[in-house]
Design an enzyme around this catalytic site. Sequence first.
Site, PDB file in Angstrom:
ATOM      1  CG  ASP A  24      -2.080   0.930   1.111  1.00 44.76           C
ATOM      2  OD1 ASP A  24      -2.290   1.483   0.009  1.00 44.76           O
ATOM      3  OD2 ASP A  24      -2.784   1.135   2.115  1.00 44.76           O
ATOM      4  CG  LEU A  53      10.405 -16.873  -2.534  1.00 45.02           C
ATOM      5  CD1 LEU A  53      10.245 -16.785  -1.014  1.00 45.02           C
ATOM      6  CD2 LEU A  53      10.984 -15.541  -3.049  1.00 45.02           C
ATOM      7  CG  HIS A  90       0.489   1.824  -9.290  1.00 44.01           C
ATOM      8  ND1 HIS A  90       0.265   1.507  -7.971  1.00 44.01           N
ATOM      9  CD2 HIS A  90      -0.631   2.493  -9.693  1.00 44.01           C
ATOM     10  CE1 HIS A  90      -0.929   1.958  -7.596  1.00 44.01           C
ATOM     11  NE2 HIS A  90      -1.484   2.563  -8.625  1.00 44.01           N
TER      12      HIS A  90
HETATM   13  C1  FPP Z   1      -2.721  -0.067  -3.276  1.00 46.12           C
HETATM   14  O1  FPP Z   1      -2.577   1.264  -2.933  1.00 46.12           O
HETATM   15  C2  FPP Z   1      -1.824  -0.660  -4.254  1.00 46.12           C
HETATM   16  C3  FPP Z   1      -2.209  -1.151  -5.471  1.00 46.12           C
HETATM   17  C4  FPP Z   1      -3.605  -1.145  -5.949  1.00 46.12           C
HETATM   18  C5  FPP Z   1      -1.256  -1.686  -6.440  1.00 46.12           C
HETATM   19  C6  FPP Z   1      -0.086  -2.467  -5.975  1.00 46.12           C
HETATM   20  C7  FPP Z   1       0.736  -2.703  -7.150  1.00 46.12           C
HETATM   21  C8  FPP Z   1       2.070  -2.774  -7.199  1.00 46.12           C
HETATM   22  C9  FPP Z   1       2.975  -2.731  -6.050  1.00 46.12           C
HETATM   23  C10 FPP Z   1       2.668  -2.857  -8.515  1.00 46.12           C
HETATM   24  C11 FPP Z   1       3.157  -4.049  -9.057  1.00 46.12           C
HETATM   25  C12 FPP Z   1       2.711  -5.372  -8.700  1.00 46.12           C
HETATM   26  C13 FPP Z   1       2.903  -6.415  -9.520  1.00 46.12           C
HETATM   27  C14 FPP Z   1       2.524  -7.760  -9.087  1.00 46.12           C
HETATM   28  C15 FPP Z   1       3.474  -6.284 -10.862  1.00 46.12           C
HETATM   29  P1  FPP Z   1      -1.912   2.445  -3.699  1.00 46.12           P
HETATM   30  O2  FPP Z   1      -0.527   2.034  -3.968  1.00 46.12           O
HETATM   31  O3  FPP Z   1      -2.752   2.787  -4.838  1.00 46.12           O
HETATM   32  O4  FPP Z   1      -1.688   3.630  -2.750  1.00 46.12           O
HETATM   33  P2  FPP Z   1      -2.494   4.789  -2.065  1.00 46.12           P
HETATM   34  O5  FPP Z   1      -3.196   4.091  -0.933  1.00 46.12           O
HETATM   35  O6  FPP Z   1      -1.401   5.686  -1.624  1.00 46.12           O
HETATM   36  O7  FPP Z   1      -3.430   5.412  -3.011  1.00 46.12           O
END
Ligand code: FPP
Length: 235
Positions: A12, A123, A29
């Site tokens: 997050d 893993l 992301h």
């Molecule tokens: C949640 O909060 C996070 C996500 C919806 C995406 C998580 C994705 C990744 C770490 C990218 C890559 C993953 C893979 C498997 C390729 P947020 O990051 O949108 O954050 P916020 O709460 O600050 O809005």
Amino acid sequence: MTVPNHVAIILDGNGRWAKRKGMPRSYGHVKGCENLEKVCSVAKELGVKYLTVYAFSTENWKRSKEEVDSLMKLFRNYMKKCLKIAKENRMRVKIIGDPSAFDLDLQEKIKELEVYSAQFDELHFQIALNYGSRDEITRAVRQMGEDIQKGVLDPKQIQEDTISSYLDTRELPDPDLLIRTSGEERLSNFLMWQLAYTEFYFTDVPWPEFDKAEFEKAIAKYNQRDRRYGGVKEE
Ligand code: FPP
């Protein structure tokens, strides 16, 4: 120091981290994805055997089309790149959740990665994509109903283990430690059945900045906990 066998992480804070830097959420992301690669190696180095991450929930479809599209693009690229990462870390990759909602080419890339990496077992890396605990349990109950109708499952024989065996996480041990980054302290529909006895660790550090030192801090905290599964504390 006891290293948890199975660590689950709610990734997050990518969006907020990027915004603070004056960048679009999609940049967060991308950086979060790069960090995931690093954390996989760190987990292996620390001796964690199972790592499960929450990358896209059944609720995340509600985000803007622009953000969902950028995440899908990221997942596509990652599935390809992950073939190499799987070999380097000798890691088996499994997707949990319902991938049937994704475009066919992404579903094929997921299958290819799972089949290729099945040869490794140092893993076990699970990525939750289009995952929600309630959805997982609903799909499991539906399948159990069908099996009862077919006569292959006897309702009187249903035990807790039977239910576990219908979940996406069948064959995986339950997590020992759950980490959630970026300050929120809730489960957000993640592994609700599997986390029944898991220790929780919350940190304000946003996911793109969660590094080896932070992982070690979480494990140190986990070691201070008294895990007694409902039993009596040994003095
Ligand atoms: C949640 O909060 C996070 C996500 C919806 C995406 C998580 C994705 C990744 C770490 C990218 C890559 C993953 C893979 C498997 C390729 P947020 O990051 O949108 O954050 P916020 O709460 O600050 O809005």
